[in-house]
Design a protein around this motif. Structure first.
Motif, mmCIF file in Angstrom:
data_model
loop_
_atom_site.group_PDB
_atom_site.id
_atom_site.type_symbol
_atom_site.label_atom_id
_atom_site.label_comp_id
_atom_site.label_asym_id
_atom_site.label_seq_id
_atom_site.Cartn_x
_atom_site.Cartn_y
_atom_site.Cartn_z
ATOM 1 N N GLY A 93 0.955 -1.314 0.004
ATOM 2 C CA GLY A 93 -0.035 0.198 -0.141
ATOM 3 C C GLY A 93 0.939 1.351 0.074
ATOM 4 O O GLY A 93 1.966 1.333 -0.379
ATOM 5 N N LYS A 101 5.088 6.657 1.081
ATOM 6 C CA LYS A 101 4.320 8.085 1.720
ATOM 7 C C LYS A 101 4.601 7.782 3.302
ATOM 8 O O LYS A 101 4.816 6.921 3.887
ATOM 9 C CB LYS A 101 2.655 7.606 1.494
ATOM 10 C CG LYS A 101 2.285 7.848 0.223
ATOM 11 C CD LYS A 101 0.811 7.427 -0.022
ATOM 12 C CE LYS A 101 -0.047 8.845 0.382
ATOM 13 N NZ LYS A 101 -1.446 8.368 -0.005
ATOM 14 N N GLY A 144 -0.718 7.315 6.036
ATOM 15 C CA GLY A 144 -1.989 6.370 5.504
ATOM 16 C C GLY A 144 -3.229 6.332 6.182
ATOM 17 O O GLY A 144 -3.374 6.938 7.345
ATOM 18 N N HIS A 145 -4.101 5.906 5.578
ATOM 19 C CA HIS A 145 -5.300 5.322 6.048
ATOM 20 C C HIS A 145 -5.455 4.144 6.954
ATOM 21 O O HIS A 145 -6.317 3.816 7.787
ATOM 22 C CB HIS A 145 -6.646 5.363 5.133
ATOM 23 C CG HIS A 145 -6.722 6.847 4.454
ATOM 24 N ND1 HIS A 145 -6.241 7.225 3.478
ATOM 25 C CD2 HIS A 145 -7.576 7.985 5.285
ATOM 26 C CE1 HIS A 145 -6.899 8.613 3.075
ATOM 27 N NE2 HIS A 145 -7.395 8.959 4.272
ATOM 28 N N ASP A 146 -4.606 3.004 6.500
ATOM 29 C CA ASP A 146 -4.481 1.706 6.933
ATOM 30 C C ASP A 146 -3.253 1.411 6.745
ATOM 31 O O ASP A 146 -2.237 2.031 6.187
ATOM 32 C CB ASP A 146 -5.672 0.995 6.181
ATOM 33 C CG ASP A 146 -5.241 0.658 4.864
ATOM 34 O OD1 ASP A 146 -4.404 1.129 4.558
ATOM 35 O OD2 ASP A 146 -5.915 0.013 4.251
ATOM 36 N N ALA A 152 -9.398 -3.567 -8.584
ATOM 37 C CA ALA A 152 -8.455 -4.448 -8.464
ATOM 38 C C ALA A 152 -9.098 -5.858 -7.595
ATOM 39 O O ALA A 152 -8.252 -6.055 -6.593
ATOM 40 C CB ALA A 152 -7.413 -4.053 -7.638
ATOM 41 N N ASP A 163 -9.335 -9.047 -6.161
ATOM 42 C CA ASP A 163 -8.736 -10.181 -6.081
ATOM 43 C C ASP A 163 -9.263 -11.301 -5.325
ATOM 44 O O ASP A 163 -10.439 -11.506 -4.672
ATOM 45 C CB ASP A 163 -7.099 -10.071 -5.836
ATOM 46 C CG ASP A 163 -6.930 -9.652 -4.535
ATOM 47 O OD1 ASP A 163 -7.429 -10.058 -3.470
ATOM 48 O OD2 ASP A 163 -5.952 -8.753 -4.337
ATOM 49 N N LYS A 208 -8.058 -13.097 2.777
ATOM 50 C CA LYS A 208 -7.476 -11.893 3.503
ATOM 51 C C LYS A 208 -8.582 -11.510 4.751
ATOM 52 O O LYS A 208 -9.591 -11.983 5.041
ATOM 53 C CB LYS A 208 -7.639 -10.711 2.453
ATOM 54 C CG LYS A 208 -9.078 -10.306 1.924
ATOM 55 C CD LYS A 208 -9.108 -9.163 0.832
ATOM 56 C CE LYS A 208 -8.288 -9.367 -0.305
ATOM 57 N NZ LYS A 208 -9.336 -10.284 -1.562
ATOM 58 N N TRP A 244 -0.963 -4.826 -5.061
ATOM 59 C CA TRP A 244 -1.333 -4.174 -3.347
ATOM 60 C C TRP A 244 -0.193 -3.103 -3.472
ATOM 61 O O TRP A 244 -0.692 -2.303 -2.115
ATOM 62 C CB TRP A 244 -1.116 -5.144 -2.437
ATOM 63 C CG TRP A 244 -2.561 -6.074 -2.318
ATOM 64 C CD1 TRP A 244 -2.966 -7.144 -2.853
ATOM 65 C CD2 TRP A 244 -3.558 -5.610 -1.696
ATOM 66 N NE1 TRP A 244 -4.328 -7.352 -2.683
ATOM 67 C CE2 TRP A 244 -4.558 -6.669 -1.637
ATOM 68 C CE3 TRP A 244 -3.876 -4.613 -0.557
ATOM 69 C CZ2 TRP A 244 -5.916 -6.356 -0.945
ATOM 70 C CZ3 TRP A 244 -5.181 -4.576 0.078
ATOM 71 C CH2 TRP A 244 -6.102 -5.454 -0.149
ATOM 72 N N ARG A 269 -3.835 2.945 -6.668
ATOM 73 C CA ARG A 269 -5.073 2.310 -7.502
ATOM 74 C C ARG A 269 -4.732 2.753 -8.964
ATOM 75 O O ARG A 269 -5.329 1.993 -9.918
ATOM 76 C CB ARG A 269 -6.384 3.004 -7.021
ATOM 77 C CG ARG A 269 -6.827 2.412 -5.726
ATOM 78 C CD ARG A 269 -8.142 2.371 -5.750
ATOM 79 N NE ARG A 269 -8.568 1.213 -5.014
ATOM 80 C CZ ARG A 269 -8.581 1.259 -3.771
ATOM 81 N NH1 ARG A 269 -8.457 2.288 -3.037
ATOM 82 N NH2 ARG A 269 -9.029 0.368 -2.956
ATOM 83 N N ASN A 310 -4.229 -9.668 -9.910
ATOM 84 C CA ASN A 310 -3.402 -10.009 -8.641
ATOM 85 C C ASN A 310 -2.732 -11.270 -8.617
ATOM 86 O O ASN A 310 -2.048 -11.390 -7.673
ATOM 87 C CB ASN A 310 -3.947 -9.334 -7.351
ATOM 88 C CG ASN A 310 -4.003 -7.747 -7.479
ATOM 89 O OD1 ASN A 310 -3.678 -6.894 -8.243
ATOM 90 N ND2 ASN A 310 -4.704 -7.537 -6.352
ATOM 91 N N GLU A 364 1.462 8.766 -6.571
ATOM 92 C CA GLU A 364 0.998 9.803 -5.536
ATOM 93 C C GLU A 364 1.907 9.754 -4.214
ATOM 94 O O GLU A 364 2.696 9.067 -4.356
ATOM 95 C CB GLU A 364 -0.590 9.519 -5.374
ATOM 96 C CG GLU A 364 -0.837 8.114 -4.911
ATOM 97 C CD GLU A 364 -2.166 7.814 -4.755
ATOM 98 O OE1 GLU A 364 -3.025 8.350 -5.591
ATOM 99 O OE2 GLU A 364 -2.368 7.161 -3.843
HETATM 100 P P1 TTP Z 1 -5.452 0.848 -0.068
HETATM 101 O O1 TTP Z 1 -5.074 0.526 1.187
HETATM 102 O O2 TTP Z 1 -6.993 0.829 -0.121
HETATM 103 O O3 TTP Z 1 -4.868 2.177 -0.457
HETATM 104 P P2 TTP Z 1 -3.458 2.878 -0.223
HETATM 105 O O4 TTP Z 1 -2.592 2.048 0.929
HETATM 106 O O5 TTP Z 1 -2.651 3.114 -1.543
HETATM 107 O O6 TTP Z 1 -3.788 4.182 0.554
HETATM 108 P P3 TTP Z 1 -4.263 4.625 1.838
HETATM 109 O O7 TTP Z 1 -3.023 5.337 2.609
HETATM 110 O O8 TTP Z 1 -5.503 5.362 1.550
HETATM 111 O O9 TTP Z 1 -4.545 3.294 2.580
HETATM 112 O O10 TTP Z 1 -5.098 -0.312 -1.089
HETATM 113 C C1 TTP Z 1 -3.695 -0.550 -1.162
HETATM 114 C C2 TTP Z 1 -3.656 -0.942 -2.646
HETATM 115 O O11 TTP Z 1 -3.985 -2.198 -2.947
HETATM 116 C C3 TTP Z 1 -4.510 0.023 -3.691
HETATM 117 O O12 TTP Z 1 -3.510 0.589 -4.526
HETATM 118 C C4 TTP Z 1 -5.303 -0.973 -4.514
HETATM 119 C C5 TTP Z 1 -4.910 -2.597 -3.998
HETATM 120 N N1 TTP Z 1 -5.934 -3.165 -3.604
HETATM 121 C C6 TTP Z 1 -5.948 -4.450 -4.333
HETATM 122 O O13 TTP Z 1 -5.221 -5.017 -5.365
HETATM 123 N N2 TTP Z 1 -7.017 -5.283 -4.267
HETATM 124 C C7 TTP Z 1 -7.974 -5.104 -3.135
HETATM 125 O O14 TTP Z 1 -8.940 -5.713 -2.811
HETATM 126 C C8 TTP Z 1 -7.753 -3.799 -2.584
HETATM 127 C C9 TTP Z 1 -8.772 -3.282 -1.216
HETATM 128 C C10 TTP Z 1 -6.947 -2.751 -2.624
#
Ligand code: TTP
Ligand code: MN
Ligand code: MN
Ligand code: MN
Length: 376
Positions: free
Chosen positions: A194, A200, A203-205, A257, A259, A263, A316, A320, A340, A376
């Motif tokens: 992520g 970065k 983050g949000h998570d 995305a 997959d 999880k 992942w 996005r 994925n 980003e």
């Molecule tokens: P996120 O955690 O949603 O986004 P992020 O980490 O880029 O930003 P944030 O700080 O807001 O959390 O997802 C991480 C990446 O994983 C995102 O670019 C898309 C990908 N992804 C998948 O491939 N499959 C999935 O089911 C999900 C939920 C995300």
């Protein structure tokens, strides 16, 4: 006189996976407006317009200079009429009236609040808005609403979850995840993905990929991990999704995305060591209000078979938009399909005049286009 860096707009690829982009965005006043527009279209479930603005934002983020004249965007990809209108207005007035209108729009404001709750998406927001609800206070006050377990957790830990996760918190959680996973599978590979993998600072998570390079696969690993956290009192919420991977399936949509990995979307209790209670320990009767010494943190854990790990890591890691463009590039420029789980050669599928029965009858090629420089 200082040398103007060579920059050829027509050489900017329409695919973000083929552009070099740093975290340093010199067109933030444009991209912020685009992201507001995109979010509003997302709330209206208008995917075409939403993507138009997200793509435009991604293009401006790769420019090594700030846009000051319309001439600066000449020849750039993804600059549609709507996008150009917004840019023109920002150049002239310093702000976009369309983006401003969105920020003041009642529906947008409500959706923005509603979707800030973990477990609440566009569908639920739509439902609540149609019921006449406008704010989170109104939602909380409405006792007739049936909230999901996820949404209840979202409200319960709302303040913690809307505050950003720091890199230090991500590192602390990373240690916890690694230690727990390794008590069950000592050779397991645990990788942070992520936004934090893209460098970065917030983050949000926190997202993790877990795989076991050895011959052993353990379907129970995720269950063992969360059970241990439950015992330790560290698990505030958890929703395990079992793997839905089937070998016959070939990749479906390229815009999102989805997959099929096993999880877990979890909320962990992270103890914050900074609060010092030692001075109170000596006092005879301490009727101090309990000090909250922890923070709720959203954590995503994804388990992948080792042979699909590279593709999972690519997907992942995000962003996005980067993922969408990688998949679009694979489809349109290479006649392949990427998800994925693997990269498939479509020409081979066509050649065989049938969809192969087994995914692995197709050649999962190496990913070819990886100048991974995120957008980003
Ligand atoms: P996120 O955690 O949603 O986004 P992020 O980490 O880029 O930003 P944030 O700080 O807001 O959390 O997802 C991480 C990446 O994983 C995102 O670019 C898309 C990908 N992804 C998948 O491939 N499959 C999935 O089911 C999900 C939920 C995300
Ligand atoms: Mn994330
Ligand atoms: Mn995530
Ligand atoms: Mn397409």
């Amino acid at each position: 006189e200082s040398e103007v860096p060579l920059f050829t707009a027509s050489k900017v690829s329409q695919y973000s996976c083929q552009r070099k982009t740093t975290l340093n965005n010199c067109n933030k006043k444009f991209t912020d407006a685009f992201e507001i527009m995109a979010e509003n279209y997302e709330f209206k479930e208008n995917e075409v317009f939403c993507l138009e603005f997200l793509r435009a934002a991604s293009v401006l983020k790769c420019l090594p200079f700030p846009v000051t004249r319309m001439k600066d965007i000449q020849g750039l990809p993804c600059m549609g009429d709507q996008v150009r209108d917004v840019i023109e207005e920002i150049i002239e007035d310093g702000e976009s009236s369309r983006a401003k209108d969105v920020l003041n729009d009642e529906r947008y404001k409500s959706f923005k609040q509603f979707t800030s709750v973990f477990g609440v998406g566009v569908k639920t927001s739509e439902k609540w808005f149609r019921m006449g609800l406008r704010t989170l206070e109104e939602v909380k006050a409405d006792k007739t609403l049936k909230l999901s377990k996820m949404q209840r957790a979202g409200f319960l830990y709302y303040e913690d979850l809307v505050s950003f996760v720091s890199k230090a918190e991500a590192d602390a959680v990373s240690l916890i995840v690694k230690n727990t996973v390794c008590t069950f599978l000592p050779d397991a590979l645990v990788t942070i993905t992520g936004g934090f993998r893209r460098g970065k600072k917030i983050g949000h998570d926190i997202d993790f990929l877990i795989t076991n390079p050895g011959p052993r696969e353990d379907d129970e690993l995720l269950h063992k991990v969360v059970d241990l956290w439950k015992k330790q009192g560290l698990l505030l919420y958890c929703d395990i999704i079992e793997s839905t991977f089937v070998k016959e399936q070939i990749p479906s949509r390229e815009v999102d995305a989805m997959d099929h990995f096993q999880k877990c979307f979890a909320i962990l209790k992270l103890y914050t060591p900074s609060i010092d209670n030692s001075s109170y320990n000596t006092s005879k009767k301490c009727d101090m209000a309990e000090v909250k010494d922890w923070k709720a943190i959203r954590v995503d854990l994804v388990i992948t078979p080792f042979e699909q790990y590279a593709y999972a890591l690519l997907g992942w890691t995000g962003s996005r938009q980067f993922g969408r463009d990688l998949r679009r590039y694979a489809t349109h420029e290479r006649k392949m399909m990427l998800d994925n789980h693997a990269l498939y050669d479509k020409r081979k599928v066509i050649h065989m005049r049938k969809i192969p029965k087994q995914r692995n009858e197709l050649h999962p090629c190496c990913v070819l286009m990886l100048r991974i420089l995120w957008d980003e």
